[in-house]
Structure formats: structure tokens, C-alpha cells
Design an enzyme around this catalytic site. Sequence first.
Site, short mmCIF file in Angstrom:
data_model
loop_
_atom_site.label_atom_id
_atom_site.label_comp_id
_atom_site.label_asym_id
_atom_site.label_seq_id
_atom_site.Cartn_x
_atom_site.Cartn_y
_atom_site.Cartn_z
N ALA A 266 -5.45 -0.67 -12.28
CA ALA A 266 -5.06 -0.10 -10.98
C ALA A 266 -5.23 -1.15 -9.89
O ALA A 266 -5.47 -2.32 -10.18
CB ALA A 266 -5.89 1.14 -10.67
N ASN A 267 -5.09 -0.75 -8.64
CA ASN A 267 -5.32 -1.67 -7.53
C ASN A 267 -5.97 -0.92 -6.37
O ASN A 267 -6.21 0.28 -6.47
CB ASN A 267 -4.01 -2.35 -7.10
CG ASN A 267 -3.00 -1.33 -6.64
OD1 ASN A 267 -3.19 -0.64 -5.66
ND2 ASN A 267 -1.91 -1.19 -7.40
N ARG A 268 -6.25 -1.62 -5.29
CA ARG A 268 -7.07 -1.05 -4.22
C ARG A 268 -6.28 -0.23 -3.19
O ARG A 268 -6.83 0.14 -2.17
CB ARG A 268 -7.79 -2.17 -3.46
CG ARG A 268 -8.80 -2.90 -4.28
CD ARG A 268 -9.55 -3.89 -3.39
NE ARG A 268 -10.28 -4.84 -4.18
CZ ARG A 268 -11.45 -4.58 -4.75
NH1 ARG A 268 -12.00 -3.38 -4.61
NH2 ARG A 268 -12.06 -5.50 -5.46
N ALA B 264 1.79 0.64 -3.84
CA ALA B 264 1.39 -0.63 -4.45
C ALA B 264 1.55 -0.44 -5.96
O ALA B 264 0.62 -0.04 -6.66
CB ALA B 264 -0.05 -0.95 -4.09
#
Length: 401
Positions: free
Chosen positions: A208-210, A274
Site C-alpha cells: 500500500a502507500n501513505r 494514489a
Amino acid sequence: MLAGKRILLIISGGIAAYKSLELIRRLRDRGVSVRCIMTAAATNFVTPLSVAALSEDKVYDELWSLTDESEMGHIRLSREADLVVVAPATADLLARMAAGMADDLAATTLIATDKPVLIAPAMNVVMWHHPATQANLTLLASRGILRVGPNAGKLADGEEGLGRLAEPHEILAAIDDFFAGSGLLKGRRALVTSGPTHEPIDPVRYIANRSSGKQGHAIAAALAALGAETTLVSGPTHEPDPPGARVVRIETAQEMLVACEAALPVDIAVCAAAVADWRVASPATQKVKKDGRLPVLSLTENPDILARLSTTGAARPRLVVGFAAETEEIVRHAQEKRRRKGCDWILANDVSPASGTFGGDSNRIHLVDDTGVEDWPAMSKREVAERLAKRIADHLGAGTT
Ligand code: C5P
């Protein structure tokens, strides 16, 4: 422009309640129909008789009055308005709104309404700055609640500072602004992507990402507030659903693409998600065991949703907007990205760790289109969303209906 509009005015109990009388008079002068709810505390400051006389209507102040419930239930009361205005909004009523309480007619109406709500807070300066009040305001803003004031100045209790109810003419101007903007995207359909995607490694782990989803959710709320029929396709986030938008929840990039294509045709697409660039080529069907050997993840590229939406032939949205999160040479990279992906606008922002953009509340945007670059000053993500929505409305011109 206000003539014929219906406003439900909720008056809660503060000394500033007397100003609501002037507000009612000015609204009636403009041809607005004003129906009023008073909290029990409000009736200590102004009389229901004055409110009824000025609004030329009955005043609603008793939740469990059987007559009122049979003549006009609180659900109908909350829906038969174009806008709900809370003036003055006390710290207590804001707290009850934030908590979703329904312990009197005012609070019940506020949780039952499907209409936009504008609050005009008024309270003591220390109450205003209290972290509880500020947290409630942040929460209410994230739910799309509009606000006017408070102003700074001398307060009724003799202290100085923020907490004075906005003046009736300022509340009227906020109401005017609301109605001026509310129809700008009426008849338009919008699609917004938001949040990160989660790409499974096995049934319990993912890449995943932030991304927090704050910007995308705010954009969906802002487009819906201007009247666009808005679909928000969102990865996993902690953000509340934006008011007025249809929310489709997905986890992976592939699911996001399917959900976006299902939402077509639209006039406007804003890709703020994102999206993970890669996914694990063959996620394990069982949890990968720690058996002394290091697992090797083989990745494959995800579909580029922004690029796909920009090249969907006849179904291409009239305006496709992408984001470019950059850490250096922001505008040059954004211009290249715009060409590469085929979208109309790129909103470039600085996500270097020093900027605090990821997960933070503010953004500094450079809007890149075919004519050049527009630099926006630093502003909150909500302000970015509102400015973008208005910019889109200007670009598309008058609504189709
Ligand atoms: O290529 P990059 O990830 O920097 O591009 C960012 C823009 O493209 C954003 O608008 C993002 O929502 C969109 N995007 C997408 N699908 C991807 C990757 C990015 O829609 N797979």
C-alpha cells in the site's frame, strides 16, 4: 436570487440569538420562506412569539409534541428546505451535531436532514478555542457542513476574541454564496478516485502507500456541493463518506479500474487516488509462512486508470484531471505527465517529506493545462477542492439542464 428559497433556521441558546431575528427579517425581505426551530435554551433569549411573528410561520420547539409530530414530523421538517442554517450554533449544539445525537428537535432534525447545513457559531472565546470544539468543527467540516464566522471582537461576557456570531448581513452573504454556487455543475456527472490501493501479497498482507484520501474525498464533496452527480471510487481510507456523493469502495487498482469504467459516461473525471504502480503477479492463496527462506515477490504493472480514462474514445469525459505528486522539478514533470497520460489538466503538488502533504491538511498546487501553469497559494485540501470544483464549473460553462 434568494426569492422562493426555503430555509430551515435552527436557533440555539446563546445571547447572540437576538441577531437571528434580524436575519429572519432580512431573509423574509428577500422573499425567502423561513421556518424556525428553537432549542429550549434559545427560548430563554428570544421569545417564540417574536420568531413566529417575523418568520410568519409557526415555531417548532418541542420534539415530542404529538400535534407537531402528526402535522409535521421532524423528518419532513428536516427535508422541506433548500438549506438548513444554524444561527447561533452554540458549542453544545455543535458537539451534539458532531456526535450525531438526537436528544431534542434541533439535534434530531440535523441528523435526519439530507440537505446542506450552514452553521454560524457563537460562543465564549475559550469555548471556541477548546480542543473539543475545534475537533468537532474539523469533523463537521469533513462532513461538508458549511460555516460562516465567528468574528473576533468584544463578547457578551466581557472577554475579547473569536466567538462573536457573524453579523446578519454576513450570514446572508454566505447563504447567497451557497445558492450562487450550488447549481453550477447541475446536470453534470463526475467521477473521482481517492485513497490508496491495497495490492495483496497473500490473504493477510498487502502493498500500500501513505495516501489518506483527504484530497480526493474533499474534491468529491466539492463537486457534489456544486450540484454534480458524483461517484467517488475509493480505496481503503479513514475518511467519512463525502456528503452528496455515491461511494464505491474498492481495494485493488484492477477493482478501481472496473468501478471507474462502470461509472462512465461522465463529464468530469478527477483522478486523485494514489494507485499502486505494481501488484504482486500471483498473490499466494494461503498465508506465506516464515520458514527461514526469504520470499521473492514478483511484481507486474497495474493499469493506469488516469491514462485509460483519458483515452476511452467516444466515452472520454470532457475534462480529465490528474494529480502529480512530485518531490523535485514539479512543473516540468507534471507537463511531461500530462502529455504522457493524455489528460487535460494536471494538478501538481510537492510531496517531498518536508512539505507534509501526504496525510497532512494542506497542499500547494500548480495547475498545468494546455496553455501553461497556474500557481495556487498554499491552502487546505478542502480549499483546493473548492477552487478546483469552481475552476471546473467555469471551464465547462453553464449546466446542461
Ligand atoms: O504516474 P503517477 O502515479 O505519478 O500519476 C499520478 C496520476 O495518475 C494521479 O492522478 C493518479 O490518480 C493517476 N494514476 C492512475 N492509475 C495508476 C497510476 C496513477 O489513475 N495506475
